[in-house]
Design a protein around this motif. Structure first.
Motif, PDB file in Angstrom:
ATOM      1  N   ARG A  22     -20.156  -0.335   3.399  1.00 33.54           N
ATOM      2  CA  ARG A  22     -18.514   0.324   2.603  1.00 33.54           C
ATOM      3  C   ARG A  22     -19.054   0.716   1.047  1.00 33.54           C
ATOM      4  O   ARG A  22     -19.460   0.381   0.309  1.00 33.54           O
ATOM      5  CB  ARG A  22     -17.482  -0.673   2.471  1.00 33.54           C
ATOM      6  CG  ARG A  22     -17.184  -1.414   3.700  1.00 33.54           C
ATOM      7  CD  ARG A  22     -15.893  -1.817   3.796  1.00 33.54           C
ATOM      8  NE  ARG A  22     -15.599  -1.954   4.805  1.00 33.54           N
ATOM      9  CZ  ARG A  22     -14.658  -2.658   5.018  1.00 33.54           C
ATOM     10  NH1 ARG A  22     -13.717  -3.242   4.586  1.00 33.54           N
ATOM     11  NH2 ARG A  22     -14.090  -3.151   6.702  1.00 33.54           N
ATOM     12  N   GLN A  23     -18.407   2.038   0.758  1.00 34.06           N
ATOM     13  CA  GLN A  23     -18.835   2.813  -0.939  1.00 34.06           C
ATOM     14  C   GLN A  23     -17.651   3.871  -0.929  1.00 34.06           C
ATOM     15  O   GLN A  23     -16.443   3.719  -0.792  1.00 34.06           O
ATOM     16  CB  GLN A  23     -19.995   3.430  -0.990  1.00 34.06           C
ATOM     17  CG  GLN A  23     -19.936   4.981  -0.228  1.00 34.06           C
ATOM     18  CD  GLN A  23     -21.470   4.780   0.054  1.00 34.06           C
ATOM     19  OE1 GLN A  23     -22.687   5.020  -1.096  1.00 34.06           O
ATOM     20  NE2 GLN A  23     -22.325   4.919   1.052  1.00 34.06           N
ATOM     21  N   GLU A  35     -16.184   4.244   4.865  1.00 29.32           N
ATOM     22  CA  GLU A  35     -17.469   3.207   5.310  1.00 29.32           C
ATOM     23  C   GLU A  35     -17.962   3.937   6.205  1.00 29.32           C
ATOM     24  O   GLU A  35     -18.007   5.102   6.829  1.00 29.32           O
ATOM     25  CB  GLU A  35     -16.588   2.586   6.697  1.00 29.32           C
ATOM     26  CG  GLU A  35     -17.351   1.525   6.730  1.00 29.32           C
ATOM     27  CD  GLU A  35     -16.916   0.833   7.853  1.00 29.32           C
ATOM     28  OE1 GLU A  35     -17.614  -0.783   8.462  1.00 29.32           O
ATOM     29  OE2 GLU A  35     -15.344   0.316   8.094  1.00 29.32           O
ATOM     30  N   GLN A  36     -19.273   4.076   6.088  1.00 33.39           N
ATOM     31  CA  GLN A  36     -20.551   4.795   6.564  1.00 33.39           C
ATOM     32  C   GLN A  36     -20.854   4.146   7.943  1.00 33.39           C
ATOM     33  O   GLN A  36     -20.905   2.779   7.755  1.00 33.39           O
ATOM     34  CB  GLN A  36     -22.018   4.575   5.916  1.00 33.39           C
ATOM     35  CG  GLN A  36     -22.756   5.503   5.667  1.00 33.39           C
ATOM     36  CD  GLN A  36     -24.116   5.575   5.602  1.00 33.39           C
ATOM     37  OE1 GLN A  36     -24.722   4.735   4.540  1.00 33.39           O
ATOM     38  NE2 GLN A  36     -24.752   6.703   5.674  1.00 33.39           N
ATOM     39  N   TYR A  42     -19.009   9.755   7.636  1.00 32.19           N
ATOM     40  CA  TYR A  42     -17.871   8.059   7.155  1.00 32.19           C
ATOM     41  C   TYR A  42     -16.603   8.201   7.066  1.00 32.19           C
ATOM     42  O   TYR A  42     -16.084   9.518   7.458  1.00 32.19           O
ATOM     43  CB  TYR A  42     -18.420   8.286   5.714  1.00 32.19           C
ATOM     44  CG  TYR A  42     -19.049   8.253   4.932  1.00 32.19           C
ATOM     45  CD1 TYR A  42     -19.540   7.371   4.447  1.00 32.19           C
ATOM     46  CD2 TYR A  42     -20.208   9.638   4.367  1.00 32.19           C
ATOM     47  CE1 TYR A  42     -21.354   7.552   3.665  1.00 32.19           C
ATOM     48  CE2 TYR A  42     -21.085   9.302   4.115  1.00 32.19           C
ATOM     49  CZ  TYR A  42     -21.766   8.532   3.192  1.00 32.19           C
ATOM     50  OH  TYR A  42     -22.736   8.520   2.583  1.00 32.19           O
ATOM     51  N   GLN A  43     -16.468   7.163   7.351  1.00 28.53           N
ATOM     52  CA  GLN A  43     -14.563   7.330   7.680  1.00 28.53           C
ATOM     53  C   GLN A  43     -14.233   6.379   6.440  1.00 28.53           C
ATOM     54  O   GLN A  43     -13.985   5.933   6.055  1.00 28.53           O
ATOM     55  CB  GLN A  43     -14.835   6.051   9.002  1.00 28.53           C
ATOM     56  CG  GLN A  43     -13.187   5.479   9.431  1.00 28.53           C
ATOM     57  CD  GLN A  43     -12.739   4.621  10.184  1.00 28.53           C
ATOM     58  OE1 GLN A  43     -13.862   3.910  10.534  1.00 28.53           O
ATOM     59  NE2 GLN A  43     -11.780   4.778  10.813  1.00 28.53           N
ATOM     60  N   ILE A  44     -13.012   6.921   6.805  1.00 25.38           N
ATOM     61  CA  ILE A  44     -12.124   7.004   5.058  1.00 25.38           C
ATOM     62  C   ILE A  44     -11.333   6.078   5.245  1.00 25.38           C
ATOM     63  O   ILE A  44     -10.476   5.945   6.307  1.00 25.38           O
ATOM     64  CB  ILE A  44     -10.587   8.361   4.796  1.00 25.38           C
ATOM     65  CG1 ILE A  44     -11.853   9.678   4.685  1.00 25.38           C
ATOM     66  CG2 ILE A  44      -9.985   7.441   3.760  1.00 25.38           C
ATOM     67  CD1 ILE A  44     -10.733  10.611   4.488  1.00 25.38           C
ATOM     68  N   LEU A  45     -10.891   4.782   4.350  1.00 30.64           N
ATOM     69  CA  LEU A  45     -10.585   4.043   4.032  1.00 30.64           C
ATOM     70  C   LEU A  45      -9.732   3.789   3.415  1.00 30.64           C
ATOM     71  O   LEU A  45      -8.482   2.924   3.127  1.00 30.64           O
ATOM     72  CB  LEU A  45     -11.217   2.904   4.034  1.00 30.64           C
ATOM     73  CG  LEU A  45     -12.564   2.103   4.601  1.00 30.64           C
ATOM     74  CD1 LEU A  45     -13.618   0.814   4.696  1.00 30.64           C
ATOM     75  CD2 LEU A  45     -11.957   1.459   6.233  1.00 30.64           C
ATOM     76  N   GLN A  46      -9.879   4.228   2.061  1.00 27.97           N
ATOM     77  CA  GLN A  46      -8.185   4.797   1.282  1.00 27.97           C
ATOM     78  C   GLN A  46      -9.015   5.362   0.860  1.00 27.97           C
ATOM     79  O   GLN A  46      -9.862   6.291   0.064  1.00 27.97           O
ATOM     80  CB  GLN A  46      -9.242   3.307   0.280  1.00 27.97           C
ATOM     81  CG  GLN A  46      -7.562   2.985  -0.706  1.00 27.97           C
ATOM     82  CD  GLN A  46      -7.614   1.865  -1.419  1.00 27.97           C
ATOM     83  OE1 GLN A  46      -9.146   1.023  -0.753  1.00 27.97           O
ATOM     84  NE2 GLN A  46      -6.526   1.259  -1.720  1.00 27.97           N
ATOM     85  N   LEU A  47      -8.202   6.247   0.292  1.00 32.84           N
ATOM     86  CA  LEU A  47      -7.826   7.272  -1.018  1.00 32.84           C
ATOM     87  C   LEU A  47      -7.592   6.696  -2.685  1.00 32.84           C
ATOM     88  O   LEU A  47      -6.088   5.838  -2.389  1.00 32.84           O
ATOM     89  CB  LEU A  47      -7.203   8.592  -0.836  1.00 32.84           C
ATOM     90  CG  LEU A  47      -6.846   9.533  -1.649  1.00 32.84           C
ATOM     91  CD1 LEU A  47      -7.439  10.077  -1.970  1.00 32.84           C
ATOM     92  CD2 LEU A  47      -5.562  10.309  -1.450  1.00 32.84           C
TER      93      LEU A  47
END
Length: 67
Positions: A22-23, A35-36, A42-47
């Motif tokens: 995660r980065q 999260e890679q 990459y999957q978006i976790l948070q904006l």
């Protein structure tokens, strides 16, 4: 007691390995916590934004895959 909207797993993670992929990245001028995945996308976790209009854009919805 902790009064927080975060889940127990976010506060007390199982292992560091879960968070190693995660980065924070900059994508199209927006800061995203992602999260890679195994295929390199990459999957978006948070904006991460202070502009309310950014949250109305479906391109930055959590769960969206960035290739």
């Amino acid at each position: 007691m902790l009064y927080t909207p975060l889940s127990e797993a976010d506060i007390f993670p199982c292992s560091d390995k879960e968070f190693s992929n995660r980065q924070c990245i900059s994508y199209q001028g927006k800061q995203l916590y992602v999260e890679q995945l195994d295929d390199g996308s990459y999957q978006i976790l948070q904006l991460l934004s202070t502009d309310p209009q950014d949250f109305m854009d479906a391109a930055y919805t959590p769960g969206t895959i960035l290739r």
